[in-house]
Scaffold this motif. Structure first.
Motif, short mmCIF file in Angstrom:
data_model
loop_
_atom_site.label_atom_id
_atom_site.label_comp_id
_atom_site.label_asym_id
_atom_site.label_seq_id
_atom_site.Cartn_x
_atom_site.Cartn_y
_atom_site.Cartn_z
N ASP A 127 0.85 -1.19 0.00
CA ASP A 127 0.00 0.00 0.00
C ASP A 127 0.89 1.25 0.00
OD1 ASP A 127 -2.93 1.08 0.72
OD2 ASP A 127 -1.45 2.22 1.85
N THR A 128 0.49 2.25 -0.77
CA THR A 128 1.35 3.44 -0.92
C THR A 128 0.79 4.69 -0.26
OG1 THR A 128 0.34 4.17 -3.01
CG2 THR A 128 2.16 2.56 -3.16
N PHE A 129 -0.24 4.55 0.59
CA PHE A 129 -0.82 5.76 1.17
C PHE A 129 0.24 6.58 1.90
CE2 PHE A 129 -2.42 8.26 4.66
CZ PHE A 129 -3.32 9.08 3.99
N SER A 130 1.13 5.91 2.63
CA SER A 130 2.13 6.66 3.40
C SER A 130 3.01 7.52 2.50
CB SER A 130 3.00 5.70 4.21
OG SER A 130 3.72 4.82 3.37
N LEU A 131 3.19 7.10 1.24
CA LEU A 131 3.97 7.89 0.29
C LEU A 131 3.15 9.04 -0.29
CD1 LEU A 131 5.59 4.89 -1.63
CD2 LEU A 131 6.78 6.42 -0.04
N ARG A 132 1.82 8.89 -0.23
CA ARG A 132 0.93 9.90 -0.81
C ARG A 132 0.23 10.76 0.25
NH1 ARG A 132 -3.27 7.47 -2.20
NH2 ARG A 132 -2.83 5.31 -1.65
N ASN A 133 0.52 10.53 1.49
CA ASN A 133 -0.19 11.14 2.61
C ASN A 133 -0.31 12.67 2.45
OD1 ASN A 133 -1.21 11.97 5.06
ND2 ASN A 133 0.52 11.24 6.29
N PRO A 134 -1.53 13.18 2.26
CA PRO A 134 -1.71 14.62 2.07
C PRO A 134 -1.94 15.39 3.36
CG PRO A 134 -3.78 13.53 1.65
CD PRO A 134 -2.80 12.44 2.03
N TYR A 135 -1.90 14.68 4.50
CA TYR A 135 -2.25 15.31 5.78
C TYR A 135 -0.99 15.50 6.62
CZ TYR A 135 -6.58 13.23 4.08
OH TYR A 135 -7.64 12.84 3.29
N PRO A 136 -0.47 16.71 6.72
CA PRO A 136 0.80 16.96 7.43
C PRO A 136 0.79 16.51 8.90
CG PRO A 136 0.16 18.88 6.13
CD PRO A 136 -1.01 17.94 6.12
N ASP A 137 -0.37 16.54 9.53
CA ASP A 137 -0.45 16.22 10.96
C ASP A 137 -0.88 14.78 11.24
OD1 ASP A 137 0.25 18.85 11.52
OD2 ASP A 137 -1.84 19.51 11.53
N LEU A 138 -0.98 13.96 10.19
CA LEU A 138 -1.44 12.59 10.37
C LEU A 138 -0.25 11.64 10.53
CD1 LEU A 138 -3.94 10.64 10.33
CD2 LEU A 138 -3.45 10.30 7.89
N SER A 139 -0.16 10.99 11.69
CA SER A 139 0.87 9.98 11.91
C SER A 139 0.38 8.65 11.35
CB SER A 139 1.15 9.83 13.40
OG SER A 139 1.67 11.03 13.94
N VAL A 140 1.24 7.95 10.62
CA VAL A 140 0.87 6.70 9.98
C VAL A 140 1.69 5.56 10.58
CG1 VAL A 140 0.70 5.43 7.81
CG2 VAL A 140 0.32 7.91 7.83
N PHE A 141 0.99 4.50 10.97
CA PHE A 141 1.64 3.30 11.49
C PHE A 141 1.31 2.15 10.54
CE2 PHE A 141 0.92 6.16 14.96
CZ PHE A 141 2.01 6.01 15.81
N GLU A 142 2.32 1.60 9.89
CA GLU A 142 2.12 0.48 8.98
C GLU A 142 2.46 -0.81 9.71
OE1 GLU A 142 3.51 0.19 5.09
OE2 GLU A 142 2.81 2.17 4.45
N VAL A 143 1.48 -1.71 9.77
CA VAL A 143 1.65 -2.99 10.45
C VAL A 143 1.59 -4.11 9.42
CG1 VAL A 143 0.69 -4.55 12.18
CG2 VAL A 143 0.54 -2.07 12.52
N ASP A 144 2.55 -5.03 9.49
CA ASP A 144 2.50 -6.18 8.61
C ASP A 144 3.39 -7.29 9.16
OD1 ASP A 144 1.76 -7.75 6.43
OD2 ASP A 144 2.00 -6.11 5.01
N HIS A 145 3.23 -8.47 8.57
CA HIS A 145 4.10 -9.60 8.93
C HIS A 145 5.55 -9.16 8.71
CE1 HIS A 145 6.14 -13.48 8.51
NE2 HIS A 145 5.13 -14.00 9.20
N PRO A 146 6.46 -9.52 9.59
CA PRO A 146 7.85 -9.07 9.47
C PRO A 146 8.48 -9.30 8.10
CG PRO A 146 7.51 -10.11 11.60
CD PRO A 146 6.25 -10.32 10.82
N ALA A 147 8.26 -10.47 7.49
CA ALA A 147 8.86 -10.76 6.19
C ALA A 147 8.29 -9.86 5.10
CB ALA A 147 8.66 -12.23 5.82
N THR A 148 6.97 -9.66 5.12
CA THR A 148 6.34 -8.81 4.11
C THR A 148 6.75 -7.36 4.29
OG1 THR A 148 4.46 -10.32 3.91
CG2 THR A 148 4.11 -8.05 3.20
N GLN A 149 6.85 -6.91 5.54
CA GLN A 149 7.24 -5.52 5.76
C GLN A 149 8.68 -5.26 5.34
OE1 GLN A 149 7.40 -3.18 9.77
NE2 GLN A 149 5.38 -2.90 8.84
N ALA A 150 9.57 -6.20 5.61
CA ALA A 150 10.97 -6.04 5.18
C ALA A 150 11.05 -5.96 3.65
CB ALA A 150 11.80 -7.20 5.70
N TRP A 151 10.26 -6.78 2.97
CA TRP A 151 10.18 -6.75 1.51
C TRP A 151 9.66 -5.41 1.02
CZ3 TRP A 151 5.07 -7.64 -0.86
CH2 TRP A 151 5.10 -7.64 -2.26
#
Length: 278
Positions: free
Chosen positions: A92-116
């Motif tokens: 998912d690319t929302f964190s790269l497109r985030n238009p909200y300066p004050d919005l903190s984003v936490f991306e959660v995923d399986h360790p292997a998928t997140q490292a990839w």
């Protein structure tokens, strides 16, 4: 999915989102990074010519659920929500497109998928977003709340949770444990998708379920949890959610004034939004 192997279905969804950018329906969900983040694994526009009707409908559902989730997120931000948690983020690319300066984003995923995913970002020449914190979690083995708290999530502050393309792969125990925790945070909201069991579907929808279920099972990531809509709504209410909206895939077209032709009766899936207002 094996512990050291990134999710194959996450790759498949990312390729559908990327292919969608070349389609006549691209306006439904614009994602300028969908192709870039895939690098050599990105699809070409010519692949649209190879789509059969089932794949086309699934691509439209994937695009539409992302559009709905981000539209609902926008409404939450207008209400003052300043924390977003993307559960099972994949590529998912929302964190790269985030238009909200004050919005903190936490991306959660399986360790292997997140490292990839993080390697894909680096290999694409992109920078990891400063407002995003990557939180590796195995939903079946680790405490989501504990890992997010360690990453800095304020558990007493309302958050918006996007949980797309994940619930069918988890046990009901893990699903309701996560939903119960979210419901315990007043003002928080979650968007997720799910599928009805085969016996609740007509013959066409049963065939679609069999087709897609066989594909994900073939890569070792089977769908294991299904829900009856009325029963799920009742369970969400019992958890504490008091604002619930459930949209059948076949009803998605009606929500857009210029909906792509053929979006009705897409995949037999549902998209649901649940919020605890107080």
């Amino acid at each position: 999915m094996e512990d050291a192997t990134p999710s194959r279905t996450a790759l498949g969804v990312a390729r559908m989102r990327a292919l969608h950018q070349f389609s006549p329906q691209a306006g439904l969900f614009r994602d300028p990074y969908a192709v870039t983040i895939l690098g050599e694994a990105a699809p070409s526009a010519q692949e649209l010519e190879q789509e059969d009707e089932r794949r086309r409908r699934m691509r439209l559902f994937v695009a539409a659920r992302a559009r709905f989730a981000e539209d609902w997120l926008a409404a939450a931000v207008r209400r003052g929500v300043r924390q977003l948690v993307v559960l099972g983020a994949g590529l998912d690319t929302f964190s790269l497109r985030n238009p909200y300066p004050d919005l903190s984003v936490f991306e959660v995923d399986h360790p292997a998928t997140q490292a990839w995913k993080r390697k894909c970002i680096a290999d694409s020449g992109l920078a990891e977003p400063a407002a995003t914190r990557f939180v590796p979690v195995d939903f079946e083995r680790q405490s989501l709340s504990a890992e997010l708290a360690a990453a800095g999530l304020q558990s007493t502050t309302p958050s918006f949770f996007i949980w797309l393309g994940v619930v069918p792969y988890l046990t009901k125990e893990a699903i309701f444990k996560t939903l119960s925790w979210i419901a315990g945070i007043p003002g928080s909201e979650v968007v997720f998708d799910y599928s009805e069991p085969a016996e609740n579907r007509d013959s066409a929808a049963q065939a679609a379920l069999a087709f897609h279920a066989a594909r994900v099972a073939s890569v070792g990531e089977p769908w294991i949890s299904f829900f009856v809509p009325t029963e799920l709504t009742k369970s969400l209410g019992e958890l504490g959610f008091d604002e619930i909206e459930d949209i059948e895939s076949g009803d998605i077209a009606a929500r857009f004034s210029k909906a792509p032709k053929g979006m009705t009766n897409t995949s037999g899936g549902h998209l649901i939004r649940a919020r605890r207002t107080a």
